[in-house]
Design an enzyme around this catalytic site. Structure first.
Site, PDB file in Angstrom:
ATOM      1  N   ASN A   1     -12.573   8.111   4.966  1.00  0.00           N
ATOM      2  CA  ASN A   1     -13.476   7.342   4.105  1.00  0.00           C
ATOM      3  C   ASN A   1     -14.724   8.141   3.741  1.00  0.00           C
ATOM      4  OD1 ASN A   1     -11.671   5.361   5.373  1.00  0.00           O
ATOM      5  ND2 ASN A   1     -12.984   3.855   4.356  1.00  0.00           N
TER       6      ASN A   1
ATOM      7  N   SER B   1     -18.676   0.469  -0.987  1.00  0.00           N
ATOM      8  CA  SER B   1     -19.137   0.100  -2.325  1.00  0.00           C
ATOM      9  C   SER B   1     -19.205  -1.421  -2.477  1.00  0.00           C
ATOM     10  CB  SER B   1     -18.220   0.707  -3.390  1.00  0.00           C
ATOM     11  OG  SER B   1     -16.869   0.364  -3.155  1.00  0.00           O
TER      12      SER B   1
ATOM     13  N   ARG C   1     -13.684   1.993  10.916  1.00  0.00           N
ATOM     14  CA  ARG C   1     -13.554   3.084   9.958  1.00  0.00           C
ATOM     15  C   ARG C   1     -14.628   4.124  10.286  1.00  0.00           C
ATOM     16  NH1 ARG C   1      -9.832   0.294   9.255  1.00  0.00           N
ATOM     17  NH2 ARG C   1      -8.884  -0.452   7.314  1.00  0.00           N
TER      18      ARG C   1
ATOM     19  N   GLU D   1       2.721   6.400   1.021  1.00  0.00           N
ATOM     20  CA  GLU D   1       3.926   7.229   0.941  1.00  0.00           C
ATOM     21  C   GLU D   1       3.835   8.239  -0.195  1.00  0.00           C
ATOM     22  OE1 GLU D   1       5.714   7.429   3.299  1.00  0.00           O
ATOM     23  OE2 GLU D   1       6.786   5.638   3.924  1.00  0.00           O
TER      24      GLU D   1
ATOM     25  N   LYS E   1       1.158   9.942  -0.995  1.00  0.00           N
ATOM     26  CA  LYS E   1       0.447  11.088  -0.431  1.00  0.00           C
ATOM     27  C   LYS E   1       1.320  11.838   0.576  1.00  0.00           C
ATOM     28  CE  LYS E   1      -3.815  10.979  -2.160  1.00  0.00           C
ATOM     29  NZ  LYS E   1      -4.436  12.102  -2.899  1.00  0.00           N
TER      30      LYS E   1
ATOM     31  N   ARG F   1       0.815  -1.218   0.000  1.00  0.00           N
ATOM     32  CA  ARG F   1       0.000   0.000   0.000  1.00  0.00           C
ATOM     33  C   ARG F   1       0.847   1.265   0.000  1.00  0.00           C
ATOM     34  NH1 ARG F   1      -5.315  -1.197   2.549  1.00  0.00           N
ATOM     35  NH2 ARG F   1      -5.388   0.986   3.171  1.00  0.00           N
TER      36      ARG F   1
ATOM     37  N   TYR G   1       0.514   4.322  -2.389  1.00  0.00           N
ATOM     38  CA  TYR G   1      -0.540   5.288  -2.067  1.00  0.00           C
ATOM     39  C   TYR G   1      -0.206   6.054  -0.791  1.00  0.00           C
ATOM     40  CZ  TYR G   1      -5.264   7.155  -1.415  1.00  0.00           C
ATOM     41  OH  TYR G   1      -6.339   7.985  -1.254  1.00  0.00           O
TER      42      TYR G   1
END
Length: 435
Positions: free
Chosen positions: A282, A297, A319, A255, A257, A250, A253
């Site tokens: 989220n 989703s 979350r 690192e 950002k 992951r 994404y």
């Protein structure tokens, strides 16, 4: 020799009396200044006095404007009532009530001028909702999108509007535009998409940061709660540096950002670029990609298709979920505000994956089943934003609860999965705000 062509004062002989031309002798008033000699010569003073008299007669007999009289009375009654707010500072507007002053409405040119705004990723889920708000406000919007995860259908209702432009372009490549503001949302946000090409994922976060160096634009970077990684602090505040695996699956994404935030702040400190940073938690709502691998989703699509909802791990991971309109409001307040950030933008309401599955069951199908699968690598165990800073400095907090917003997302998914258009139009879906 021929006749003298240049007058040389006493050295030249005056022309003969029979030459047919005799110059008018100059009136010498050397004791007066040059300006007075000009006024007295050729009756110019007379014409000046006549003009002043005519202007005085016209102004003297002209009727006074009712607006001017009313304005004068208002000023005499309350001279302090003319304080107005302009660009964050109080200014006194002094009105001089004189005879002949013509009052009226504020000219159209003095109303708010629409901005020219770029939204990268503007055909995507969040970007298209942001475009709707900006267009409704009267701005001119340029959407830049390569349609990797975005869809033309999300912005088609703006086609034909002269204030809307759509450019099919990958932000990895240079693009020169002269604009007032840049909302940088171009990035694949779901694991299914950002793992497809990890190297390009990182580059996409950084490329649009070249925009502000080319034009004096205000730049907003949409970062993510993933910069906190698998957090050791709960809830997460903006001052927390995070717990991120820099070499995990992951990390492209996470690192990416984090690096984008670093570069944004370097441009701010080194090149005085006006920047804003939002850390988005989220988000759900209409226009989400149906099969993007994100939990909301996934659950909604699976329940609608009568499939088992897949829960990874033991389902106790937490979350927090915010409705898309709340996020858009936060982004706009951040852009128009005075603070750089970063700001957490999310709903502090915390749900476990099993609790979310139950809410989806209540909304779609009480008989929907749940299937457990092994957990994914580097999946954070807890995620909840501390939004104290956004409340205090942006006067922002989410208003729409999960049980209010989820039915609108379900309606949109049902339309797109089954082609049933009897439900509400998802492009204009709104939720009733809780008190």
């Amino acid at each position: 020799m021929g006749p003298e062509l240049i007058y040389r004062g006493h050295d030249a002989q005056p022309p003969a009396s029979g030459a047919g031309y005799s110059p008018k002798p100059e009136k010498r008033m050397l004791w007066l200044s040059r300006a007075l000699r000009y006024l007295l010569r050729e009756q110019r003073l007379l014409f000046l006095l006549v003009g002043v008299a005519v202007a005085a007669l016209v102004l003297g007999f002209a009727p006074a404007s009712p607006a001017a009289i009313g304005g004068a009375r208002l000023m005499m009654a309350d001279p302090q009532s003319t304080a107005v707010r302009h660009h964050g500072r109080n200014h006194r507007v002094a009105f001089e009530a004189t005879r002949g002053f013509v009052g009226g409405k504020v000219p159209l040119g003095l109303k708010r001028k629409g901005l020219r705004i770029v939204v990268t990723g503007g055909a995507g889920f969040v970007g298209s909702h942001l475009v709707d708000r900006l267009m409704a406000r009267g701005d001119s919007v340029i959407v830049v999108d390569n349609f990797f995860t975005g869809r033309k259908q999300n912005v088609m209702h703006h086609f034909g509007n002269p204030n809307f432009e759509l450019i099919r372009h990958d932000v990895v490549e240079p693009l020169l535009l002269e604009v007032d503001q840049i909302y940088h949302l171009a990035c694949p946000a779901s694991p299914v998409h950002y793992k497809f090409n990890p190297v390009k994922t990182i580059i996409s976060f950084l490329s649009s940061l070249l925009f502000p160096l080319l034009r004096p634009s205000k730049f907003l970077l949409t970062s993510t709660s993933e910069v906190y990684g698998d957090p050791l602090q709960h809830p997460q505040v903006e001052t927390y540096w995070g717990n991120v695996n820099p070499i995990g699956v992951r990390s492209c994404y996470d690192e990416g950002k984090r690096t984008a935030e670093t570069l944004t702040m370097d441009y701010h400190r080194g090149a005085q670029v006006e920047v804003r940073i939002a850390r988005i938690f989220n988000t759900y709502g209409p226009r989400m990609c149906i099969d993007d691998g994100r939990v909301v989703s996934n659950f909604v699509a699976q329940a609608l298709r009568k499939e088992a909802m897949t829960v990874y791990g033991d389902g106790k991971q937490t979350r927090s979920f915010q409705y898309v309109s709340d996020l858009v409001e936060g982004l706009m307040r951040l852009m128009e505000g005075e603070y750089v950030g970063p700001f957490n933008l999310g709903n502090p309401g915390e749900f476990t994956m099993l609790e979310l599955a139950k809410v989806v069951q209540e909304t779609i199908d009480p008989n929907a089943s749940i299937e457990f699968r092994p957990n994914t690598e580097d999946d954070p165990h807890k995620r909840k934003p501390d939004i104290t800073r956004a409340k205090e400095l942006l006067n922002w907090e989410p208003k729409i609860s999960l049980r209010q917003g989820l039915p609108l997302m379900v309606s949109d998914f049902r339309n797109r999965i089954f082609g049933d258009h009897s439900d509400a139009n998802p492009t204009g879906a709104t939720a009733t705000r809780s008190s």
